[in-house]
Structures are given as structure tokens and as C-alpha cells.
Write a protein that holds these residues in place. Structure first.
Motif, PDB file in Angstrom:
ATOM      1  N   ALA A  36      27.757 -10.815  21.711  1.00  0.00           N
ATOM      2  CA  ALA A  36      28.468 -11.317  20.525  1.00  0.00           C
ATOM      3  C   ALA A  36      28.210 -10.450  19.297  1.00  0.00           C
ATOM      4  CB  ALA A  36      28.055 -12.762  20.245  1.00  0.00           C
ATOM      5  N   LEU A  37      27.026  -9.835  19.246  1.00  0.00           N
ATOM      6  CA  LEU A  37      26.663  -9.024  18.080  1.00  0.00           C
ATOM      7  C   LEU A  37      27.285  -7.629  18.105  1.00  0.00           C
ATOM      8  CD1 LEU A  37      22.890  -9.988  17.754  1.00  0.00           C
ATOM      9  CD2 LEU A  37      24.691 -10.479  16.087  1.00  0.00           C
ATOM     10  N   VAL A  38      27.744  -7.208  19.279  1.00  0.00           N
ATOM     11  CA  VAL A  38      28.369  -5.881  19.369  1.00  0.00           C
ATOM     12  C   VAL A  38      29.692  -5.899  18.601  1.00  0.00           C
ATOM     13  CG1 VAL A  38      29.433  -4.201  20.907  1.00  0.00           C
ATOM     14  CG2 VAL A  38      27.323  -5.343  21.589  1.00  0.00           C
ATOM     15  N   PRO A  39      29.868  -4.999  17.614  1.00  0.00           N
ATOM     16  CA  PRO A  39      31.132  -4.962  16.865  1.00  0.00           C
ATOM     17  C   PRO A  39      32.308  -4.759  17.806  1.00  0.00           C
ATOM     18  CG  PRO A  39      29.474  -3.585  15.816  1.00  0.00           C
ATOM     19  CD  PRO A  39      28.912  -3.980  17.167  1.00  0.00           C
ATOM     20  N   GLY A  40      33.319  -5.594  17.629  1.00  0.00           N
ATOM     21  CA  GLY A  40      34.490  -5.499  18.489  1.00  0.00           C
ATOM     22  C   GLY A  40      35.702  -6.120  17.829  1.00  0.00           C
ATOM     23  N   PRO A  41      36.816  -6.205  18.549  1.00  0.00           N
ATOM     24  CA  PRO A  41      38.064  -6.736  17.983  1.00  0.00           C
ATOM     25  C   PRO A  41      37.925  -8.147  17.429  1.00  0.00           C
ATOM     26  CG  PRO A  41      38.473  -5.633  20.068  1.00  0.00           C
ATOM     27  CD  PRO A  41      36.988  -5.717  19.923  1.00  0.00           C
ATOM     28  N   ASN A  59      35.218  -9.716  16.247  1.00  0.00           N
ATOM     29  CA  ASN A  59      34.448  -9.698  14.997  1.00  0.00           C
ATOM     30  C   ASN A  59      35.325  -9.243  13.829  1.00  0.00           C
ATOM     31  OD1 ASN A  59      32.870  -8.932  17.440  1.00  0.00           O
ATOM     32  ND2 ASN A  59      31.131  -9.308  16.095  1.00  0.00           N
ATOM     33  N   ILE A  60      36.084  -8.171  14.070  1.00  0.00           N
ATOM     34  CA  ILE A  60      36.943  -7.617  13.022  1.00  0.00           C
ATOM     35  C   ILE A  60      38.028  -8.614  12.643  1.00  0.00           C
ATOM     36  CG2 ILE A  60      38.557  -5.762  12.450  1.00  0.00           C
ATOM     37  CD1 ILE A  60      36.949  -3.965  14.340  1.00  0.00           C
ATOM     38  N   ALA A  77      37.698 -21.546  11.070  1.00  0.00           N
ATOM     39  CA  ALA A  77      38.783 -22.048  11.925  1.00  0.00           C
ATOM     40  C   ALA A  77      39.119 -21.034  13.017  1.00  0.00           C
ATOM     41  CB  ALA A  77      40.022 -22.349  11.083  1.00  0.00           C
ATOM     42  N   VAL A  78      39.212 -19.761  12.628  1.00  0.00           N
ATOM     43  CA  VAL A  78      39.489 -18.709  13.607  1.00  0.00           C
ATOM     44  C   VAL A  78      38.345 -18.609  14.612  1.00  0.00           C
ATOM     45  CG1 VAL A  78      39.761 -16.225  13.913  1.00  0.00           C
ATOM     46  CG2 VAL A  78      40.980 -17.381  12.068  1.00  0.00           C
ATOM     47  N   THR A  79      37.127 -18.692  14.113  1.00  0.00           N
ATOM     48  CA  THR A  79      35.946 -18.631  14.984  1.00  0.00           C
ATOM     49  C   THR A  79      35.967 -19.748  16.023  1.00  0.00           C
ATOM     50  OG1 THR A  79      34.529 -17.565  13.334  1.00  0.00           O
ATOM     51  CG2 THR A  79      33.431 -18.865  15.037  1.00  0.00           C
ATOM     52  N   PHE A  96      29.835 -15.452  14.968  1.00  0.00           N
ATOM     53  CA  PHE A  96      31.088 -15.235  14.245  1.00  0.00           C
ATOM     54  C   PHE A  96      31.139 -16.054  12.964  1.00  0.00           C
ATOM     55  CE2 PHE A  96      33.956 -13.660  17.953  1.00  0.00           C
ATOM     56  CZ  PHE A  96      33.023 -12.675  18.230  1.00  0.00           C
ATOM     57  N   GLY A  97      30.448 -17.208  12.959  1.00  0.00           N
ATOM     58  CA  GLY A  97      30.400 -18.019  11.746  1.00  0.00           C
ATOM     59  C   GLY A  97      29.683 -17.284  10.626  1.00  0.00           C
ATOM     60  N   VAL A  98      28.617 -16.570  10.968  1.00  0.00           N
ATOM     61  CA  VAL A  98      27.906 -15.755   9.977  1.00  0.00           C
ATOM     62  C   VAL A  98      28.836 -14.678   9.424  1.00  0.00           C
ATOM     63  CG1 VAL A  98      26.043 -14.085   9.652  1.00  0.00           C
ATOM     64  CG2 VAL A  98      25.621 -16.176  10.949  1.00  0.00           C
ATOM     65  N   VAL A  99      29.609 -14.061  10.321  1.00  0.00           N
ATOM     66  CA  VAL A  99      30.579 -13.045   9.889  1.00  0.00           C
ATOM     67  C   VAL A  99      31.610 -13.664   8.955  1.00  0.00           C
ATOM     68  CG1 VAL A  99      32.417 -11.478  10.649  1.00  0.00           C
ATOM     69  CG2 VAL A  99      30.303 -11.648  11.979  1.00  0.00           C
TER      70      VAL A  99
END
Length: 208
Positions: A18-23, A25-26, A42-44, A164-167
């Protein structure tokens, strides 16, 4: 019931993935920057809910269809790509006025959730990945395999929501800057559109 040590190992691997940057996360980052923290959450939740679909596919054997049927695989990935291009078109058309509020309109939140859900479900690569990944952590000696699959799916749901919530909250902090800069609003919308196009291209180019 999955043993504690197996669950701990799964959580460790899941967090790393989950921590690996990817589509994904962006995607969460751009939507949070555009519409605020609530939108990002909501998206998460939509993306995380999609993981339960893939878990069900693996638990019930549906994943094998995507692995063995080229037709089913191609239909799903092109449907997903078409949806992403539709989102890209809307992003490029978006105007400054859509970002004036501190939070998205109430009716927008379910749409953002659905957007994340469809994006995740429409990617057959995730189902196939789960088909290869989840069975490594189940054992018939520990009870029902279906129940174990759902336990792992629930853990992955929680991991995704947390990371993703942190992001989403971090990116949502950009809201004040975006509202103060009309040019920045237009720029982030364009970036969001490009992200959707890139995701569509990546999905179309993937093979089993």
C-alpha cells in the motif's frame, strides 16, 4: 481462523504494498487536492471496497475466469479504460467554480466513492494478483478457506483505508492554496485528467 503470526505477516506485506507509490495513491492525492479531505476519504473507501470484490472473486473461484478467459479479461479492462477516459474528459472540462467550497457537495461524496469503487473493480489485474497473493496465507487446517479469504480481504481493506486515508488528509491540506489560486485549480484539474489518461493507457496495455 487465521493464526496471529500469519495475520501479522500479511499485514506487514500489505502495508509495504500500500505504501508503494502507484496509480491509486496518485488518484487519491489528486481528488483530495481538488475536492478536500472528505472527498479523498470517499475515494479511499471506494477503492478499498473494490478489494472486497476481488476477495470474493478469489474466494468463489471467479478469478479463474479472468485468468483463463482472454475475452473476459479484455472486456473488463477496456470497460475500465473507457470509464477512466470519461473521468479524464470531465477533469479537463472542470472549471474553477467547482472548487470554491470548503468541502464537496453532499451528492458528490457518493459519486466519488463510486468512482473509486468502479476504478478498482474494473481492473482485472487486481483479481489475478489476489488469486496469486491471498492463497499463500490460507491453510485448510485453520478452518474454512472462504472465511480465511474474507479475513485477509478485511485486513487489506483496513490497511488501504489507513494508508490512503493519510494521503487524503495530507493532500486535502492543499485546499486553501487551491482556492486562493484559480490558476492552481485549473492546473490540478489538468493533472488529474492526465492521471486518468495514464491509468487508462496502463490498463489497456496490461496483459495477463
Amino acid at each position: 481462523m487465521i493464526p496471529f503470526d500469519t495475520a501479522l505477516l500479511f499485514v506487514s506485506v500489505g502495508l509495504a504494498l500500500a505504501l508503494v507509490p502507484g496509480p491509486d495513491n496518485i488518484f487519491v492525492l489528486t481528488q483530495s487536492a481538488l475536492h478536500g479531505k472528505i472527498a479523498g476519504v470517499a475515494v479511499t473507501l471506494g477503492l478499498a471496497s473494490g478489494l472486497l470484490f476481488h476477495t470474493t472473486a478469489v474466494a468463489l473461484g471467479v478469478a479463474v475466469i479472468f485468468q483463463t478467459s482472454q475475452y473476459a479479461f479484455v472486456v473488463l479492462k477496456y470497460a475500465g479504460a473507457a470509464y477512466l477516459l470519461y473521468l479524464a474528459w470531465n477533469a479537463f472540462k472542470a472549471s474553477k467554480s467547482q472548487l470554491d467550497d470548503d468541502r464537496p457537495p453532499a451528492e458528490t461524496v457518493p459519486k466519488l466513492y463510486l468512482r473509486g469503487l468502479i476504478m478498482n473493480i474494473a481492473n482485472p489485474k487486481i483479481t489475478i494478483f489476489f488469486l496469486a497473493f491471498l492463497p499463500q496465507f490460507v491453510d485448510p487446517l485453520h478452518g474454512s478457506l472462504v472465511a480465511q479469504f474474507y479475513q485477509l480481504g478485511a485486513l487489506m481493506f483496513i490497511i488501504t483505508v489507513i494508508v490512503f486515508g493519510v494521503v487524503a488528509f495530507a493532500a486535502g491540506a492543499l485546499g486553501d492554496w487551491l482556492k486562493a489560486s484559480p490558476k492552481a485549480q485549473i492546473w490540478i484539474n489538468r493533472v488529474s485528467g492526465l492521471v486518468f489518461i495514464a491509468l487508462a493507457a496502463k490498463l489497456v496495455s496490461t496483459n495477463k
